[in-house]
Design an enzyme around this catalytic site. Sequence first.
Site, PDB file in Angstrom:
ATOM      1  CB  VAL A  29     131.192 -39.393  -1.070  1.00  9.86           C
ATOM      2  CG1 VAL A  29     131.244 -40.677  -0.493  1.00  9.86           C
ATOM      3  CG2 VAL A  29     130.986 -39.106  -2.429  1.00  9.86           C
ATOM      4  CD  GLU A  30     128.385 -38.128   6.814  1.00 10.84           C
ATOM      5  OE1 GLU A  30     128.539 -38.476   7.893  1.00 10.84           O
ATOM      6  OE2 GLU A  30     127.718 -37.281   6.241  1.00 10.84           O
TER       7      GLU A  30
END
Length: 131
Positions: free
Chosen positions: A123-124
């Site tokens: 997850v960015e």
Amino acid sequence: MRFTVDRIDHVVLTCGDLDVTASWYQRVLGMEREEFGPERRTALKFGGQKLNLHQRGREFKPNAPAAAPGTIDICFVTSVGPEDVVTHLRECGVGIVEGPVRKTGALGPMMSVYCRDPDGNLVEVASYLEG
């Protein structure tokens, strides 16, 4: 007739434990959980998009042939700076994989912080740079 795509409407995440994953996205990224359809499917809404969640082994059809938890890298954009993202993730007990680090997104330069959700998806969380 040719056409172009305007935007992403939703992405489907296959989860090892749907409730654990939904709770993580609600708590850590502030998404709103909703149930929809006659099957009482689960979605997480944010902005004008959503994540639809599938429980591994009980995926809704049609689905990707190799759908499995932990097989997606996804980037979310926020309006707060990367320092605030780092602080919030740490307060939530979420480990940071990388960042803040300079990246290039769909709209240009941004600063990104990477973590993993309960299924191991990357997850960015990114903030676009001004100017």
